[in-house]
Write a protein that holds these residues in place. Structure first.
Motif, PDB file in Angstrom:
ATOM      1  N   SER A   1       0.762  -1.160  -0.044  1.00  0.00           N
ATOM      2  CA  SER A   1      -0.075  -0.017   0.036  1.00  0.00           C
ATOM      3  C   SER A   1       0.887   1.163  -0.033  1.00  0.00           C
ATOM      4  CB  SER A   1      -0.798  -0.120   1.340  1.00  0.00           C
ATOM      5  OG  SER A   1      -0.026   0.262   2.516  1.00  0.00           O
ATOM      6  N   MET A   2       0.291   2.326  -0.550  1.00  0.00           N
ATOM      7  CA  MET A   2       1.145   3.623  -0.494  1.00  0.00           C
ATOM      8  C   MET A   2       1.510   3.982   0.920  1.00  0.00           C
ATOM      9  SD  MET A   2      -0.458   5.945  -3.327  1.00  0.00           S
ATOM     10  CE  MET A   2      -1.063   5.376  -4.933  1.00  0.00           C
ATOM     11  N   ARG A   3       0.493   3.809   1.944  1.00  0.00           N
ATOM     12  CA  ARG A   3       0.915   4.097   3.258  1.00  0.00           C
ATOM     13  C   ARG A   3       2.146   3.228   3.812  1.00  0.00           C
ATOM     14  NH1 ARG A   3      -1.937   7.081   6.668  1.00  0.00           N
ATOM     15  NH2 ARG A   3      -3.864   6.968   5.428  1.00  0.00           N
TER      16      ARG A   3
ATOM     17  N   VAL B   1       2.664  10.466   3.551  1.00  0.00           N
ATOM     18  CA  VAL B   1       1.921   9.731   2.750  1.00  0.00           C
ATOM     19  C   VAL B   1       1.651  10.515   1.249  1.00  0.00           C
ATOM     20  CG1 VAL B   1      -0.217   8.582   2.264  1.00  0.00           C
ATOM     21  CG2 VAL B   1       0.966   8.131   4.548  1.00  0.00           C
ATOM     22  N   LYS B   2       1.266  11.730   1.654  1.00  0.00           N
ATOM     23  CA  LYS B   2       0.939  12.588   0.532  1.00  0.00           C
ATOM     24  C   LYS B   2       2.045  12.908  -0.800  1.00  0.00           C
ATOM     25  CE  LYS B   2      -1.043  16.981  -0.731  1.00  0.00           C
ATOM     26  NZ  LYS B   2      -1.761  18.315  -0.115  1.00  0.00           N
TER      27      LYS B   2
ATOM     28  N   HIS C   1       2.786   9.648  -2.134  1.00  0.00           N
ATOM     29  CA  HIS C   1       1.451   9.419  -3.300  1.00  0.00           C
ATOM     30  C   HIS C   1       1.914  10.152  -4.592  1.00  0.00           C
ATOM     31  CE1 HIS C   1      -2.387  10.393  -5.395  1.00  0.00           C
ATOM     32  NE2 HIS C   1      -2.764   9.017  -4.849  1.00  0.00           N
ATOM     33  N   SER C   2       2.295  11.315  -4.492  1.00  0.00           N
ATOM     34  CA  SER C   2       2.714  12.149  -5.513  1.00  0.00           C
ATOM     35  C   SER C   2       3.826  11.599  -6.340  1.00  0.00           C
ATOM     36  CB  SER C   2       3.198  13.421  -5.401  1.00  0.00           C
ATOM     37  OG  SER C   2       3.896  14.287  -6.205  1.00  0.00           O
TER      38      SER C   2
ATOM     39  N   THR D   1       2.533   8.280  -8.002  1.00  0.00           N
ATOM     40  CA  THR D   1       1.850   8.398  -9.095  1.00  0.00           C
ATOM     41  C   THR D   1       2.740   8.937 -10.315  1.00  0.00           C
ATOM     42  OG1 THR D   1      -0.173   9.377  -7.855  1.00  0.00           O
ATOM     43  CG2 THR D   1      -0.007  10.198 -10.165  1.00  0.00           C
TER      44      THR D   1
ATOM     45  N   ARG E   1       0.213  -0.443 -10.648  1.00  0.00           N
ATOM     46  CA  ARG E   1      -0.684  -0.245  -9.515  1.00  0.00           C
ATOM     47  C   ARG E   1      -1.755  -1.483  -9.755  1.00  0.00           C
ATOM     48  NH1 ARG E   1      -3.608   5.046  -7.963  1.00  0.00           N
ATOM     49  NH2 ARG E   1      -1.856   5.743  -8.638  1.00  0.00           N
TER      50      ARG E   1
END
Length: 119
Positions: A67-69, A79-80, A83-84, A87, A97
């Protein structure tokens, strides 16, 4: 062992490789997959493969889907921001993904970079 080859090249390089594979497949020849990521310039490559993003790739290598977390926890980042980065790496075709999370589907990365000297 599957290696992702990262290099700098022109659109014509990508096009000619694709057309050759298309022609060979059309002729019934077995086409070996090319695991390659081609950037137009060193600056483009560096923008996508920043040190922070390579840390994401290292955290994913050999781990299966995460997971991204979990990726953020493993590299000690927000996490933000992760996430960037994830992506951007997905958009570049470097990581995948799935419903189970994100993964790096290669065993290693090979960087083929030539930098000419202005003269």
């Amino acid at each position: 062992m599957t290696t992702l080859r990262v290099r700098i090249g022109e659109f014509a390089d990508m096009k000619s490789g694709f057309l050759k594979a298309w022609k060979d497949a059309g002729a019934g020849k077995r086409v070996k997959p090319r695991h390659e990521l081609i950037f137009h310039s060193y600056e483009d490559m560096h923008r996508v493969l920043s040190p922070a993003r390579l840390e994401v790739v290292k955290a994913l290598a050999g781990q299966g889907p995460l997971s991204m977390r979990e990726v953020a926890r493993r590299i000690g980042r927000d996490v933000k921001a992760v996430h960037s980065d994830i992506t951007a790496l997905i958009n570049a075709g470097m990581i995948d993904r799935t419903e189970e999370g994100v993964s790096f589907p290669y065993d290693r990365i090979r960087l083929d970079v030539e930098i000419g000297v202005a003269g």
